[in-house]
Write a protein that holds these residues in place. Structure first.
Motif, PDB file in Angstrom:
ATOM      1  N   ASP A 119       0.855  -1.280  -0.256  1.00 20.32           N
ATOM      2  CA  ASP A 119      -0.127  -0.085  -0.005  1.00 20.32           C
ATOM      3  C   ASP A 119       0.809   1.261  -0.052  1.00 20.32           C
ATOM      4  OD1 ASP A 119      -2.460  -1.533   0.201  1.00 20.32           O
ATOM      5  OD2 ASP A 119      -2.501  -1.609   2.248  1.00 20.32           O
ATOM      6  N   GLN A 120       2.059   1.457   0.812  1.00 23.38           N
ATOM      7  CA  GLN A 120       2.944   2.223   0.881  1.00 23.38           C
ATOM      8  C   GLN A 120       4.084   1.989   0.934  1.00 23.38           C
ATOM      9  OE1 GLN A 120       0.575   5.695   2.755  1.00 23.38           O
ATOM     10  NE2 GLN A 120       2.413   5.733   4.343  1.00 23.38           N
ATOM     11  N   LYS A 121       4.937   2.513  -0.232  1.00 26.85           N
ATOM     12  CA  LYS A 121       6.172   2.329  -0.117  1.00 26.85           C
ATOM     13  C   LYS A 121       7.314   3.545   0.039  1.00 26.85           C
ATOM     14  CE  LYS A 121       9.541   0.051  -3.582  1.00 26.85           C
ATOM     15  NZ  LYS A 121       9.892  -0.602  -4.627  1.00 26.85           N
ATOM     16  N   TYR A 122       8.445   3.316   0.847  1.00 34.27           N
ATOM     17  CA  TYR A 122       9.222   4.249   0.951  1.00 34.27           C
ATOM     18  C   TYR A 122      10.546   4.228   0.398  1.00 34.27           C
ATOM     19  CZ  TYR A 122       5.928   4.761   4.678  1.00 34.27           C
ATOM     20  OH  TYR A 122       4.848   5.004   5.359  1.00 34.27           O
ATOM     21  N   ILE A 123      11.044   5.197  -0.433  1.00 31.13           N
ATOM     22  CA  ILE A 123      12.430   5.453  -1.246  1.00 31.13           C
ATOM     23  C   ILE A 123      13.397   6.289  -0.726  1.00 31.13           C
ATOM     24  CG2 ILE A 123      13.087   5.589  -3.486  1.00 31.13           C
ATOM     25  CD1 ILE A 123      10.269   4.811  -4.448  1.00 31.13           C
ATOM     26  N   SER A 124      14.564   6.004  -0.506  1.00 32.22           N
ATOM     27  CA  SER A 124      15.236   7.025   0.002  1.00 32.22           C
ATOM     28  C   SER A 124      15.993   7.637  -0.765  1.00 32.22           C
ATOM     29  CB  SER A 124      16.581   5.994   0.878  1.00 32.22           C
ATOM     30  OG  SER A 124      17.513   6.904   1.255  1.00 32.22           O
ATOM     31  N   TYR A 125      16.258   9.139  -0.544  1.00 31.99           N
ATOM     32  CA  TYR A 125      16.784  10.158  -1.377  1.00 31.99           C
ATOM     33  C   TYR A 125      17.929  10.779  -0.411  1.00 31.99           C
ATOM     34  CZ  TYR A 125      13.549   9.469  -5.191  1.00 31.99           C
ATOM     35  OH  TYR A 125      12.747   8.930  -6.446  1.00 31.99           O
ATOM     36  N   LYS A 126      18.910  11.141  -1.166  1.00 33.48           N
ATOM     37  CA  LYS A 126      20.110  11.728  -0.321  1.00 33.48           C
ATOM     38  C   LYS A 126      19.767  13.221  -0.336  1.00 33.48           C
ATOM     39  CE  LYS A 126      23.865   8.290  -1.744  1.00 33.48           C
ATOM     40  NZ  LYS A 126      25.072   8.321  -2.276  1.00 33.48           N
ATOM     41  N   THR A 127      19.120  14.007  -1.220  1.00 37.38           N
ATOM     42  CA  THR A 127      19.197  15.297  -1.097  1.00 37.38           C
ATOM     43  C   THR A 127      17.728  15.794  -1.591  1.00 37.38           C
ATOM     44  OG1 THR A 127      19.449  15.698  -3.414  1.00 37.38           O
ATOM     45  CG2 THR A 127      21.351  15.770  -1.887  1.00 37.38           C
ATOM     46  N   PRO A 128      17.089  16.911  -0.977  1.00 34.88           N
ATOM     47  CA  PRO A 128      15.698  17.309  -0.949  1.00 34.88           C
ATOM     48  C   PRO A 128      15.494  17.515  -2.431  1.00 34.88           C
ATOM     49  CG  PRO A 128      16.545  18.464   0.908  1.00 34.88           C
ATOM     50  CD  PRO A 128      17.646  17.602   0.169  1.00 34.88           C
ATOM     51  N   SER A 129      16.651  18.192  -3.205  1.00 38.18           N
ATOM     52  CA  SER A 129      16.286  18.480  -4.374  1.00 38.18           C
ATOM     53  C   SER A 129      15.923  17.212  -5.476  1.00 38.18           C
ATOM     54  CB  SER A 129      17.658  19.433  -5.234  1.00 38.18           C
ATOM     55  OG  SER A 129      18.495  18.429  -5.072  1.00 38.18           O
ATOM     56  N   ALA A 130      16.787  15.948  -5.264  1.00 35.11           N
ATOM     57  CA  ALA A 130      16.475  15.062  -5.785  1.00 35.11           C
ATOM     58  C   ALA A 130      15.216  14.186  -5.738  1.00 35.11           C
ATOM     59  CB  ALA A 130      17.451  14.153  -5.630  1.00 35.11           C
ATOM     60  N   ALA A 131      14.666  14.460  -4.502  1.00 37.72           N
ATOM     61  CA  ALA A 131      13.169  13.904  -4.017  1.00 37.72           C
ATOM     62  C   ALA A 131      11.893  14.974  -4.634  1.00 37.72           C
ATOM     63  CB  ALA A 131      13.055  13.862  -2.750  1.00 37.72           C
ATOM     64  N   LYS A 132      12.312  16.220  -4.749  1.00 40.26           N
ATOM     65  CA  LYS A 132      11.423  17.306  -5.479  1.00 40.26           C
ATOM     66  C   LYS A 132      11.446  16.827  -6.947  1.00 40.26           C
ATOM     67  CE  LYS A 132      11.674  20.557  -1.741  1.00 40.26           C
ATOM     68  NZ  LYS A 132      11.994  21.957  -1.199  1.00 40.26           N
ATOM     69  N   SER A 145      -3.497   8.463  -2.088  1.00 37.69           N
ATOM     70  CA  SER A 145      -3.628   9.016  -0.984  1.00 37.69           C
ATOM     71  C   SER A 145      -2.443   8.289   0.020  1.00 37.69           C
ATOM     72  CB  SER A 145      -4.778   8.463  -0.404  1.00 37.69           C
ATOM     73  OG  SER A 145      -4.954   7.102  -0.386  1.00 37.69           O
ATOM     74  N   ILE A 146      -2.043   9.149   0.860  1.00 40.17           N
ATOM     75  CA  ILE A 146      -1.097   8.876   1.902  1.00 40.17           C
ATOM     76  C   ILE A 146      -1.637   8.587   3.187  1.00 40.17           C
ATOM     77  CG2 ILE A 146       1.106   9.638   2.866  1.00 40.17           C
ATOM     78  CD1 ILE A 146       1.437  11.468   0.596  1.00 40.17           C
ATOM     79  N   ASP A 147      -1.057   7.362   3.977  1.00 40.83           N
ATOM     80  CA  ASP A 147      -1.482   7.161   5.310  1.00 40.83           C
ATOM     81  C   ASP A 147      -0.612   7.778   6.275  1.00 40.83           C
ATOM     82  OD1 ASP A 147      -2.284   5.853   7.553  1.00 40.83           O
ATOM     83  OD2 ASP A 147      -2.097   3.860   6.936  1.00 40.83           O
ATOM     84  N   ARG A 148      -1.222   8.917   6.800  1.00 40.98           N
ATOM     85  CA  ARG A 148      -0.555   9.810   7.469  1.00 40.98           C
ATOM     86  C   ARG A 148      -0.170   9.156   9.086  1.00 40.98           C
ATOM     87  NH1 ARG A 148      -0.175  15.314   6.238  1.00 40.98           N
ATOM     88  NH2 ARG A 148      -0.500  15.863   8.698  1.00 40.98           N
ATOM     89  N   ASN A 149      -1.067   8.413   9.534  1.00 40.14           N
ATOM     90  CA  ASN A 149      -1.212   7.613  10.629  1.00 40.14           C
ATOM     91  C   ASN A 149       0.203   6.768  10.732  1.00 40.14           C
ATOM     92  OD1 ASN A 149      -3.378   8.937  11.669  1.00 40.14           O
ATOM     93  ND2 ASN A 149      -4.778   7.263  11.072  1.00 40.14           N
ATOM     94  N   GLN A 150       0.230   6.227   9.410  1.00 40.54           N
ATOM     95  CA  GLN A 150       1.489   5.057   9.518  1.00 40.54           C
ATOM     96  C   GLN A 150       2.633   6.017   9.598  1.00 40.54           C
ATOM     97  OE1 GLN A 150       2.877   3.287   5.842  1.00 40.54           O
ATOM     98  NE2 GLN A 150       2.034   1.404   6.547  1.00 40.54           N
ATOM     99  N   LEU A 151       2.703   7.368   8.858  1.00 41.98           N
ATOM    100  CA  LEU A 151       3.963   8.297   8.935  1.00 41.98           C
ATOM    101  C   LEU A 151       4.326   8.405  10.528  1.00 41.98           C
ATOM    102  CD1 LEU A 151       3.690  10.430   5.808  1.00 41.98           C
ATOM    103  CD2 LEU A 151       5.253   8.399   6.090  1.00 41.98           C
TER     104      LEU A 151
END
Length: 423
Positions: free
Chosen positions: A71-84, A116-122
């Motif tokens: 349902d919800q997958k997390y991907i690591s990014y080193k910098t905010p600019s790359a994620a944006k 949709s993002i599950d904020r409770n899980q975060l």
């Protein structure tokens, strides 16, 4: 019997070809197809939410990756600019930026058109990470941390009293049984509103158009009554048979689909609560309940003086059906002394008792006792209705349904006085 058969065929085949009966049959199928299609479409279009996580802490990164699921997958990014940048190209649905100096803080940027993002899980994951961070600062070992936040074990056992013995029922089994009973009650209510109204319409139209006198010159009121009743029941049986065929065909088709939404839905239910005894009981109550309401419709339909009063004839049926339906809805989530008594009362019992049996609120003996009460009432009520029907069907009163009923009772008392029982 031949004359009753004529009435039966006339009622059955006339309504079988009518648009009203066609809509009664097709309406629920169309609604079921629409809801099923929406459910299937939601399953097909539902995609995994992808969230980019920006943090300088390797421990936080591993914590989020460990909590990734379908349902919800997390991907690591080193910098905010790359994620944006990934968010701008719609590769991500949101970006979670985390700082842990001097304290742990997080900010979420999400696309308005994304999944949709599950904020409770975060928040839960962040709380776990914060707890570990504080534990590290306090030099607590993992074992001490686990002991500190250990939750006392708490279990709940649901039991049903059956013949003085305690029978364990799981919460899932109880919910499934209650849902099954409620579905039976809903089906009874739906059939009652449809066919009881049809019965009242049949009798009220003939009486209101003044053709009843011509019909009763060739047939007795009793034969007409039972002929119409059998015709309505035959229409009901035809609809059930159609639903059974459509249901079996739909299940066979869905089994062939690569992604079967029905399997996932059934997998969430505990079908062990739907025993053969429960099925037999539900069918018995369905038959007696719909028959009781149909007999009531014949009684109220025979009281009309014109076609404008047919709406008044169906009002008591609709009101009683609504009380039983809402009673079944309330009793599915809990019971009370008033609801317990109401579940044995004819007209209400037919919808409420299947729910109580499915929820484990009553034993099989109590449920069958309620069925016996309803069956005895149906026999007596049908006998009384036939007596009143003979009087009402050729009696006209412009004062309304209630006054017509009072006049019918007076005529019955007069008839008994003029024809006393000989010893």
């Amino acid at each position: 019997m031949k004359k009753m058969d004529v009435i039966f065929r006339q009622v059955f085949f006339k309504n079988l070809k009518s648009k009203t009966w066609l809509w009664i049959v097709l309406g629920p199928l169309v609604l079921a197809a629409v809801f099923g299609g929406v459910f299937w479409l939601m399953n097909q279009t539902n995609q995994t939410t992808r969230i980019g996580v920006v943090t300088s802490s390797p421990a936080l990164t591993q914590t989020f990756k460990a909590n990734s699921n379908d349902d919800q997958k997390y991907i690591s990014y080193k910098t905010p600019s790359a994620a944006k940048s990934a968010l701008a190209t719609e590769k991500l649905d949101g970006v979670l930026t985390i700082t842990n100096h001097p304290i742990l803080e997080a900010s979420l940027m999400k696309r308005t058109d994304g999944e949709s993002i599950d904020r409770n899980q975060l928040q839960s994951i962040l709380a776990q990470a914060h707890t570990k961070e504080v534990a590290t600062q306090l030099n607590l070992t993992p074992a001490q941390l686990q002991q500190l936040f250990a939750t006392p074990k708490f279990t709940t056992n649901n039991v049903t009293v059956d013949n003085g013995k305690l029978v364990t029922r799981s919460a899932k089994s109880q919910a499934s049984g209650s849902a099954a009973g409620f579905i039976v009650g809903l089906l009874i209510y739906t059939f009652v509103i449809s066919y009881a109204s049809m019965m009242a319409q049949e009798i009220g139209t003939e009486k209101g158009s003044r053709i009843e006198e011509s019909i009763l010159t060739a047939i007795t009121p009793q034969a007409q009554f039972f002929g119409k009743l059998l015709g309505i029941l035959a229409l009901m049986a035809t609809q059930i048979a159609i639903y059974a065929v459509v249901g079996l065909a739909s299940m066979a088709i869905m089994r062939q689909l690569p992604s079967n939404p029905l399997s996932s839905l059934i997998g969430q239910m505990n079908l062990s609560s739907i025993t053969p005894n429960m099925l037999i009981f539900s069918l018995a109550f369905f038959f007696v309940g719909t028959l009781t309401y149909t007999v009531l419709a014949a009684l109220t339909g025979s009281l009309v003086a014109n076609q404008e009063q047919i709406g008044q004839a169906t009002t008591p049926i609709v009101m009683l059906g609504m009380v039983g339906y809402f009673g079944a809805l309330i009793v599915s989530s809990g019971t009370s002394p008033i609801l317990n008594i109401a579940s044995y009362v004819p007209f209400l019992s037919t919808m409420m008792m299947p729910v109580r049996l499915g929820a484990g609120q009553v034993s099989a003996l109590a449920a069958w006792s309620a069925f016996g009460i309803n069956l005895i009432f149906l026999i007596i009520f049908t006998w009384l209705t036939v007596k009143l029907y003979q009087t009402n069907v050729l009696s006209y009163s412009d004062g309304g349904i209630l006054k017509a009923f009072k006049r019918s009772l007076q005529l019955q008392r007069t008839a008994r006085k003029n024809n006393p029982i000989k010893s």
